[in-house]
Write a protein that holds these residues in place. Structure first.
Motif, short mmCIF file in Angstrom:
data_model
loop_
_atom_site.label_atom_id
_atom_site.label_comp_id
_atom_site.label_asym_id
_atom_site.label_seq_id
_atom_site.Cartn_x
_atom_site.Cartn_y
_atom_site.Cartn_z
N ASN A 1 42.54 -33.73 22.08
CA ASN A 1 41.91 -32.81 23.06
C ASN A 1 42.29 -31.35 22.83
N ASN A 2 42.64 -31.00 21.59
CA ASN A 2 42.94 -29.61 21.26
C ASN A 2 41.77 -28.92 20.57
N LEU A 3 40.66 -29.64 20.40
CA LEU A 3 39.48 -29.09 19.76
C LEU A 3 38.26 -29.73 20.41
N CYS A 4 37.31 -28.92 20.77
CA CYS A 4 36.11 -29.46 21.42
C CYS A 4 35.14 -30.00 20.38
N LEU A 5 34.22 -30.82 20.83
CA LEU A 5 33.26 -31.46 19.94
C LEU A 5 32.37 -30.44 19.25
N THR A 6 31.99 -29.39 19.97
CA THR A 6 31.14 -28.35 19.39
C THR A 6 31.83 -27.68 18.21
N CYS A 7 33.08 -27.25 18.40
CA CYS A 7 33.82 -26.58 17.32
C CYS A 7 34.07 -27.52 16.15
N LEU A 8 34.33 -28.79 16.45
CA LEU A 8 34.54 -29.77 15.39
C LEU A 8 33.29 -29.87 14.51
N LYS A 9 32.14 -30.02 15.13
CA LYS A 9 30.89 -30.16 14.37
C LYS A 9 30.57 -28.90 13.58
N ILE A 10 30.74 -27.75 14.21
CA ILE A 10 30.41 -26.48 13.54
C ILE A 10 31.32 -26.25 12.34
N THR A 11 32.62 -26.44 12.52
CA THR A 11 33.58 -26.20 11.45
C THR A 11 33.35 -27.15 10.28
N LEU A 12 33.14 -28.43 10.58
CA LEU A 12 32.90 -29.40 9.52
C LEU A 12 31.59 -29.10 8.79
N LYS A 13 30.57 -28.70 9.54
CA LYS A 13 29.27 -28.41 8.91
C LYS A 13 29.40 -27.22 7.97
N GLU A 14 30.05 -26.15 8.41
CA GLU A 14 30.20 -24.97 7.57
C GLU A 14 31.03 -25.28 6.33
N MET A 15 32.11 -26.03 6.50
CA MET A 15 33.00 -26.31 5.38
C MET A 15 32.33 -27.19 4.34
N TRP A 16 31.73 -28.29 4.77
CA TRP A 16 31.13 -29.23 3.82
C TRP A 16 29.85 -28.67 3.22
N LEU A 17 29.12 -27.83 3.94
CA LEU A 17 27.95 -27.20 3.36
C LEU A 17 28.36 -26.22 2.27
N GLY A 18 29.48 -25.50 2.50
CA GLY A 18 30.00 -24.61 1.46
C GLY A 18 30.41 -25.38 0.21
N PHE A 19 31.05 -26.53 0.41
CA PHE A 19 31.43 -27.36 -0.74
C PHE A 19 30.19 -27.88 -1.47
N LEU A 20 29.17 -28.27 -0.70
CA LEU A 20 27.94 -28.78 -1.30
C LEU A 20 27.24 -27.70 -2.13
N VAL A 21 27.22 -26.47 -1.62
CA VAL A 21 26.61 -25.36 -2.36
C VAL A 21 27.37 -25.11 -3.65
N PHE A 22 28.70 -25.09 -3.56
CA PHE A 22 29.53 -24.88 -4.75
C PHE A 22 29.28 -25.96 -5.80
N SER A 23 29.28 -27.20 -5.38
CA SER A 23 29.12 -28.32 -6.32
C SER A 23 27.72 -28.33 -6.94
N SER A 24 26.69 -28.18 -6.10
CA SER A 24 25.32 -28.27 -6.61
C SER A 24 24.99 -27.12 -7.55
N THR A 25 25.41 -25.89 -7.20
CA THR A 25 25.13 -24.75 -8.08
C THR A 25 25.90 -24.86 -9.39
N SER A 26 27.12 -25.41 -9.34
CA SER A 26 27.90 -25.59 -10.56
C SER A 26 27.22 -26.57 -11.50
N VAL A 27 26.73 -27.68 -10.96
CA VAL A 27 26.07 -28.69 -11.78
C VAL A 27 24.79 -28.13 -12.39
#
Length: 678
Positions: A342-368
């Protein structure tokens, strides 16, 4: 004591039932958690309560308050130790309560088990007690904004490189633009950095101060101050006994006081920046090496035999992707653990994970994609076309990675993503903000009427105002139309809006209806932005006139006068003296609304600068079609709105070196004399 704990945290009484498990040594009933069935020994807490009643008058009751806040075994052990130290009870007193270290830990374990089901129910309902991630920094524009128990921040010793954080223990006095605040914070004094309490006087003309606005705040203002004072009274025994600019700094302390979990988003931001920089540098570096390698292979056959076996770029790029992946996995686990606690709300969890994994996806896809271009495309089309193609692909990948987070923030719903799912039509009220499926996408609208309600069938006809799309390729416009609500076959949600910080229902509807027919849709003026505008007001602190400063006071150029700009959607938002940006930027000196068929027309006069000279320009604006913005400046540095108009009119037809630039002209019209560059 169990009752006190339950009352302090607003736990429903029905989660606990009293049992007849009295023993010869106990005259009290135990508490049993109705979910887990585990018992909570009431004797221990009753004895403690008796001890506090007998000893509390001699000292403060802080240990009792702290015991009502603890939730972990470690904290309970610390509190028992603190009680022994503070009250110094005699052996006879402790013999009555019969508490030892073993029972300390036993009580802590039972306490956690008893409230485990309550915490899970709280999570299921979507109500998170505290989240520091979604806190927003609000610029202090008026000293009346300061309140006891606030978390504030300001530029540190070295300017804007970092922000210093503190808890407002008390507001001693306010006058004009000055505020005398009693703060508890980490302070460097006598070559020692520790938690201290002190009175500081700040002037908004010379100091940039921000309030941390918590959307989900675990403790109230009084308790925030109590927590800060507890650390102050015995900081050597607390976790903040030793300052560490990375692990335990002023922001860690402030967030702990507000939400019970120490966090520093400056450190987290710096860490994320390092990760982004390293991945970009190593990624781009390995790609450049790969290009050079490929060009050498194409130009020299003898060297090609040696180079072709070199796979260093691929190794570097693969290692970078691997480390990046491990970082994302570790951060995901950390965030999910914070959410479960209960130290992080559901909204912040979703937003942070979305931004982080989307950044990783962009890095990986553009590299390939780029490796495929280097390996196959460049040899096939030759270096003349291949090199520009490679350079373009690298630039596009960097731009894409940098714009991902910005794009997501622009599209973020201003109400957040946590909302209540409707199970029956009676849960909906007029002027509520709802979300439903529209062209198979989530859409936000404001309710204006509810008709033909059928509770049994869970249906109703709902009239809403929103940014509608009459046809798939048509231009969006704000319309009022009717929707069939069937809660059996579709999902409708309602956003929870704080009534204390929003317009009344009638005002919401009148504001929304005033914009019906508008065709100014953009990525920052979507249907959810429109509804937020209709519900949540923008504070206009420039209504207040402040006293002039003394001659001894000098302009502090570190305080920037301009702080934001907002679109103007209705004539009411354009006031005489405002700095308006339409086709040109100038000071509004005249406004006249006109009634036209289905249009919201307003005629305005702006005083602008042209070739060192002030000129008047007249514009006729349809606010339902034309984009216009109002520029906001810090009122502590500015003259009154009426004085702005008089100054602007003074410059009409006159020439002056201050009018050489638009910014210089605007400042000459709105800033106090002592803040002008003469």
């Amino acid at each position: 004591m169990a009752t006190a704990y339950r009352q302090t945290h607003d736990h429903p009484k029905e989660y606990f039932v009293e049992t007849d498990t009295d023993t010869e040594d106990s005259d009290f009933d135990d508490f049993v958690c109705s979910d887990s069935g585990k018992s909570l020994d009431a004797t221990i807490f009753a004895d403690l309560e008796q001890l506090f009643q007998s000893q509390g008058s001699e000292k403060n009751d802080q240990p009792g308050k702290l015991l009502c806040e603890v939730q972990t075994e470690e904290n309970i052990a610390e509190i028992f130790a603190e009680i022994r130290k503070e009250y110094k009870p005699t052996e006879a007193e402790w013999r009555v309560s019969n508490i030892d270290e073993r029972k300390d830990h036993e009580a802590a374990s039972l306490l956690d088990d008893a409230f485990e089901s309550v915490s899970s129910e709280v999570e299921k309902s979507g109500s998170i007690e505290g989240c520091s991630s979604c806190a927003e920094s609000v610029n202090v524009l008026d000293v009346s904004q300061f309140k006891k128990g606030q978390h504030i921040s300001m530029p540190g010793k070295f300017g804007t490189i970092y922000q210093h954080h503190a808890i407002v223990c008390d507001v001693k006095s306010t006058s004009g633009t000055k505020a005398e605040l009693e703060l508890i914070h980490f302070e460097n004094k006598d070559k020692s950095i520790r938690i201290r309490k002190g009175i500081k006087t700040y002037d908004l003309k010379n100091k940039q101060i921000y309030l941390k606005h918590y959307k989900k705040q675990r403790y109230d203002c009084q308790l925030i101050v109590s927590r800060a004072e507890t650390i102050l009274e015995d900081f050597k025994m607390s976790k903040f006994k030793k300052y560490n600019f990375l692990l335990l700094n002023c922001e860690h302390f402030a967030t702990w006081c507000v939400n019970g979990e120490e966090e520093c988003f400056q450190v987290q931001g710096a860490l994320q920046m390092m990760v982004d920089t390293l991945t970009s540098a190593l990624g781009i570096g390995s790609r450049v090496v790969k290009v050079v390698q490929q060009l050498v292979i194409m130009s020299t056959d003898e060297i090609a035999k040696t180079i072709s076996s070199a796979i260093v770029p691929e190794i570097v790029l693969g290692a970078t992707a691997g480390v990046y992946l491990l970082y994302c996995l570790a951060k995901t686990a950390y965030l999910k653990m914070a959410y479960k606690k209960n130290n992080l709300c559901l909204t912040c969890l979703k937003i942070t994970l979305k931004e982080m994994w989307l950044g990783f996806l962009v890095f990986s896809s553009t590299s390939v994609v780029q490796l495929l271009i280097y390996t196959f495309a460049v040899p096939a089309i030759g270096s003349g076309v291949g090199i520009p193609l490679v350079v373009l692909s690298v630039l596009l990948s960097v731009a894409l990675k940098m714009s991902v987070n910005t794009f997501l923030r622009v599209l973020r719903n201003p109400f957040g993503k946590e909302k209540t799912k409707l199970s029956r039509p009676s849960q909906l009220s007029i002027a509520d903000i709802v979300a439903f499926s529209y062209y198979r996408l989530e859409h936000v609208a404001i309710v204006t009427d509810i008709l033909d309600v059928n509770e049994r069938a869970q249906t109703a006809r709902v009239r809403c105002i929103h940014y509608g799309l009459p046809k798939l390729l048509a231009k969006r416009q704000i319309v009022e139309e009717e929707f069939e609500m069937n809660l059996v076959n579709s999902s409708w949600h309602k956003f929870d809006v704080d009534d204390t910080t929003s317009y009344a229902c009638e005002k919401r509807l009148s504001r929304a209806r005033e914009r019906v027919g508008e065709k100014r849709w953009s990525k920052t003026n979507r249907s959810d932005n429109f509804c937020h505008w209709a519900v949540v007001p923008i504070a206009r602190w420039d209504n207040y006139a402040f006293e002039e400063v003394n001659d001894k006071e000098k302009k502090n150029k570190s305080v920037e006068p301009f702080f934001n700009k907002y679109p103007g959607y209705i004539a009411e938002e354009l006031r005489l003296g405002d700095v308006v940006d339409y086709k040109e930027t100038g000071v509004l000196v005249r406004k006249q609304s006109k009634v036209d068929q289905g249009k919201n027309v307003v005629e305005i006069d702006l005083i602008i600068t042209s070739f060192w000279k002030g000129e008047r320009k007249t514009y006729t604006i349809d606010l339902k079609r034309d984009d216009i913005h109002v520029m906001y400046y810090k009122p502590a540095l500015c003259i009154s709105m009426q004085d702005r108009v008089e100054r602007a009119l003074y410059w009409e037809g006159r020439r002056n070196r201050l009018l050489w630039t638009t910014n210089g002209f605007i400042e000459s019209c709105i800033l106090k004399e002592e803040y002008l560059d003469n």
